[in-house]
Structures are given as C-alpha cells and as structure tokens.
Design a protein around this motif. Structure first.
Motif, PDB file in Angstrom:
ATOM      1  N   ILE A   1       7.299  11.672  -1.186  1.00  0.00           N
ATOM      2  CA  ILE A   1       6.011  12.534  -2.000  1.00  0.00           C
ATOM      3  C   ILE A   1       6.647  13.829  -1.808  1.00  0.00           C
ATOM      4  O   ILE A   1       6.462  14.599  -2.886  1.00  0.00           O
ATOM      5  CB  ILE A   1       4.720  11.915  -1.581  1.00  0.00           C
TER       6      ILE A   1
ATOM      7  N   GLU B   1       2.611   1.436  -3.404  1.00  0.00           N
ATOM      8  CA  GLU B   1       1.672   2.100  -4.369  1.00  0.00           C
ATOM      9  C   GLU B   1       1.344   3.489  -4.223  1.00  0.00           C
ATOM     10  O   GLU B   1       1.186   4.369  -5.109  1.00  0.00           O
ATOM     11  CB  GLU B   1       0.336   1.109  -4.223  1.00  0.00           C
ATOM     12  N   ARG B   2       1.339   4.077  -2.925  1.00  0.00           N
ATOM     13  CA  ARG B   2       1.144   5.411  -2.792  1.00  0.00           C
ATOM     14  C   ARG B   2       2.018   6.321  -3.225  1.00  0.00           C
ATOM     15  O   ARG B   2       1.676   7.277  -3.832  1.00  0.00           O
ATOM     16  CB  ARG B   2       0.726   5.900  -1.242  1.00  0.00           C
TER      17      ARG B   2
ATOM     18  N   GLN C   1       0.941  -1.405   0.000  1.00  0.00           N
ATOM     19  CA  GLN C   1      -0.006   0.010   0.063  1.00  0.00           C
ATOM     20  C   GLN C   1       1.001   1.188  -0.070  1.00  0.00           C
ATOM     21  O   GLN C   1       0.552   2.214  -0.759  1.00  0.00           O
ATOM     22  CB  GLN C   1      -0.839   0.042   1.139  1.00  0.00           C
TER      23      GLN C   1
ATOM     24  N   GLU D   1       4.102   5.658  -5.717  1.00  0.00           N
ATOM     25  CA  GLU D   1       4.478   5.540  -7.127  1.00  0.00           C
ATOM     26  C   GLU D   1       3.321   6.139  -7.801  1.00  0.00           C
ATOM     27  O   GLU D   1       3.318   6.138  -9.063  1.00  0.00           O
ATOM     28  CB  GLU D   1       4.557   4.091  -7.593  1.00  0.00           C
ATOM     29  N   ARG D   2       2.256   6.444  -7.320  1.00  0.00           N
ATOM     30  CA  ARG D   2       0.862   7.076  -7.774  1.00  0.00           C
ATOM     31  C   ARG D   2       1.224   8.206  -8.532  1.00  0.00           C
ATOM     32  O   ARG D   2       1.797   9.192  -7.968  1.00  0.00           O
ATOM     33  CB  ARG D   2      -0.018   7.119  -6.835  1.00  0.00           C
ATOM     34  N   ASP D   3       0.798   8.714  -9.801  1.00  0.00           N
ATOM     35  CA  ASP D   3       1.110   9.754 -10.433  1.00  0.00           C
ATOM     36  C   ASP D   3       0.474  10.892  -9.639  1.00  0.00           C
ATOM     37  O   ASP D   3       1.191  12.147  -9.933  1.00  0.00           O
ATOM     38  CB  ASP D   3       0.447   9.607 -11.923  1.00  0.00           C
ATOM     39  N   SER D   4      -0.571  10.816  -9.242  1.00  0.00           N
ATOM     40  CA  SER D   4      -1.159  11.903  -8.575  1.00  0.00           C
ATOM     41  C   SER D   4      -0.708  12.202  -7.135  1.00  0.00           C
ATOM     42  O   SER D   4      -1.260  13.048  -6.191  1.00  0.00           O
ATOM     43  CB  SER D   4      -2.746  11.809  -8.458  1.00  0.00           C
ATOM     44  N   ALA D   5       0.136  11.422  -6.676  1.00  0.00           N
ATOM     45  CA  ALA D   5       0.655  11.341  -5.175  1.00  0.00           C
ATOM     46  C   ALA D   5       1.228  12.986  -4.934  1.00  0.00           C
ATOM     47  O   ALA D   5       0.913  13.236  -3.804  1.00  0.00           O
ATOM     48  CB  ALA D   5       1.650  10.518  -5.035  1.00  0.00           C
TER      49      ALA D   5
END
Length: 150
Positions: free
Chosen positions: A94, A11-12, A8, A14-18
């Motif tokens: 982030i 994934e957080r 989790q 690497e998220r484009d919108s992070a």
C-alpha cells in the motif's frame, strides 16, 4: 496463513481506497537495493517539472516499484508467508502504491505540459514557415512585402 486471511490481505491491497491515509515508507528494499522512498518522492514532487536527466531515473524507479509490488503480492498469493509477515507485506504494498500514485500524477502533469509546450512551438514554427513562404516575413513590423503596395 489461513485461506480467508490470505484473501482478506489480497482484497485489502487491491481496494481503490487502500492508499487513502497511507504513508509512503521512509525506506524500502527494492530489487535488493535500499531506497529512501519517501525523500525521493518528496524531492521529485517539490519540483514543478522533472528535468530531462531525472525523467529516466523516475521512470526506472516506477518500473522497479511496480516489479517489487508484484513480487510482494505474489508472496501473499502463493501463501509463502505467515499472516504477520503478510500484514507487513500488505502495508508495504500500500505504501508502494501511494508512492506510485504520487509519481504518476506528477508525470501526467508534466507530459501534458510538455505536449502543450511542444504544440505551441510547432504552431510558431508553422506560422513562420507560412509567413516566409507567402512573402510576409516581416508582417508584424510593416517592413516586409506585406506592408508594400504595388
């Protein structure tokens, strides 16, 4: 940390919108050195262009930030930390991404502007060379050979 928690967190980050709505950290330790990251990024972004002496500093900062991001991510991937520490690392990653995005955007604009300036200068030099080679040195003023008739 449990496997699903680790996944989790990964994934957080690497998220484009992070980075949307994320803050650049005020201070961060990068490669063992404490850096006032937020003020550094804002100082650089305030300028329209990055002076030549500062470019190396900015490029080195980006390189160090990328390395620090990778090391922090690796600690989560290798499951070396508790979930709470993983959360802190993810938040810092982030923030690093946000700083990198800001610095990359600035660099891209300057590179494009510098390339355009260089192209304009090259074009001017080429035109002067052609005018001189063809004997039209003062074509604009009418005093050169171009203005004479034989």
């Amino acid at each position: 940390m449990k496997e699903f928690e680790r996944k989790q967190l990964l994934e957080r980050i690497e998220r484009d919108s992070a980075t949307v709505g994320a803050d650049i950290p005020d201070e961060i330790t990068v490669q063992g050195e404490e850096i006032e990251l937020q003020s550094f990024v804002f100082e650089i972004k305030r300028r329209e262009t990055i002076p030549r002496g500062e470019r190396e500093r900015v490029e080195q900062a980006k390189k160090n930030l990328r390395r620090e991001r990778l090391q922090r991510k690796q600690r989560i991937e290798d499951n070396e930390v508790s979930y709470e520490r993983g959360e802190e690392l993810a938040t810092a990653i982030i923030g690093i991404d946000r700083a990198l995005n800001a610095l990359e955007q600035l660099g891209a604009a300057n590179i494009e502007q510098e390339a355009q300036t260089q192209e304009t200068a090259d074009r001017k030099r080429w035109m002067k060379f052609l005018q001189k080679a063809l004997g039209h040195e003062d074509a604009d003023s009418g005093t050169g050979r171009a203005g004479r008739s034989y």
